[in-house]
Design an enzyme around this catalytic site. Structure first.
Site, PDB file in Angstrom:
ATOM      1  N   TYR A  41       0.857  -1.205   0.000  1.00 28.59           N
ATOM      2  CA  TYR A  41       0.000   0.000   0.000  1.00 28.59           C
ATOM      3  C   TYR A  41       0.892   1.255   0.000  1.00 28.59           C
ATOM      4  CZ  TYR A  41      -4.289   2.686   0.698  1.00 28.59           C
ATOM      5  OH  TYR A  41      -5.336   3.555   0.537  1.00 28.59           O
ATOM      6  N   LYS A  92      -2.858   8.438   3.091  1.00 28.44           N
ATOM      7  CA  LYS A  92      -4.092   8.280   3.896  1.00 28.44           C
ATOM      8  C   LYS A  92      -3.870   8.776   5.327  1.00 28.44           C
ATOM      9  CE  LYS A  92      -7.022   6.417   0.875  1.00 28.44           C
ATOM     10  NZ  LYS A  92      -8.080   7.262   0.244  1.00 28.44           N
TER      11      LYS A  92
END
Ligand code: 0WE
Length: 255
Positions: free
Chosen positions: A155, A162
């Site tokens: 990720y 995020k």
């Protein structure tokens, strides 16, 4: 359900009918909202037109959230056509594909910049443009993921983006709270959308999650839509600056 009667919602991030943003748009419309769908460019206008036709009363506008000029133009059009708005849904993220394949250590300056510009700065820009139209107060929401809080292999820079997005939610909430505008995030469990397709190992990740999560399954996109409706509605007027996990409880487990 009439929780959104008389309210206007602008939804960013509908790519197709599997998009989280599409589920949210449908839930808001089903609760009585007037829904405005934005699409990134001419190429996606066709797909958007088909979806908008399926949503009674919905309208579509082009807006690439990486362009300040397009954001300004969109909200100028919304002001003249609708006067005021009540809800903004930001369901947009992008990192160059290579950044999600290699070690995080190999993150490039340009990949970092793009991920943060498209996935984080856009929330600031869109919220700033929306505030003058939120005369009655309002609700702004964005989509996050557990990779903001913990290492999820591959990720990578999206996890860092995020984390910045979740911090951005708190700072924005502090700035606009006096105007009765709330800013929150939904941290959704993995869902097989266009953005998730082609991510190697996602299938195995979702199997593991279904084994370990308190609810023993993966989250459905409709459940994210329902939580978004809650955040958009006056049922959540006491909640701002918050990150709500809609992940079947997976994030609470230590082992
Ligand atoms: O936020 C996301 C995905 C966002 C995303 C997806 C892509 C794919 C195509 C951002 N940028 C791109 N760029 C592309 O070129 N998720 C929460 C889904 C996701 O993505 C992962 C995951 C999960 C879950 C990537 C690696 C590992 C897990």
């Amino acid at each position: 359900m009439t929780h959104m009667q008389g309210k206007t919602a602008v939804v960013f991030g509908v790519a197709n009918k599997r998009s989280i943003a599409w589920s949210i748009a449908q839930k808001l419309q089903g609760a009585g909202a007037k829904v405005i769908i934005t699409y990134q460019n001419e190429r996606l206008a066709q797909e958007a037109a088909g979806l908008i036709a399926d949503l009674p009363g919905a309208d579509g506008f082009q807006c690439d959230v990486s362009s300040d000029a397009e954001i300004d133009h969109l909200f100028a059009q919304l002001k003249s056509k609708f006067g005021k708005i009540h809800t903004v849904v930001h369901s947009v993220a992008f990192a160059p594909a290579e950044e999600l394949k290699n070690d995080f250590l190999l993150t490039t300056r340009e990949g970092f910049r793009i991920a943060h510009d498209v996935s984080v700065y856009s929330l600031i820009a869109v919220t700033r443009a929306a505030v003058p139209l939120m005369e009655d107060g309002g609700s702004v929401m964005t989509m996050s993921y557990l990779g903001a809080e913990r290492v999820v292999p591959r990720y990578n820079v999206m996890g860092v983006a995020k984390a910045a997005l979740e911090a951005t939610v708190r700072y924005l909430a502090s700035d606009v709270g006096a105007k009765k505008i709330r800013v929150n995030a939904i941290s959704a469990g993995p869902i097989k959308t266009l953005a998730a397709r082609g991510i190697s190992g996602l299938g195995e990740m979702m199997k593991e999650l279904a084994d370990k999560a308190p609810l023993r399954r993966n989250v459905e996109v409709d459940e994210v839509g329902n939580s978004a409706l809650f955040l958009a509605s006056d049922l959540s007027t006491g909640i701002t600056g918050e990150v709500i996990h809609v992940d079947c409880g997976y994030n609470v487990m230590g082992f």
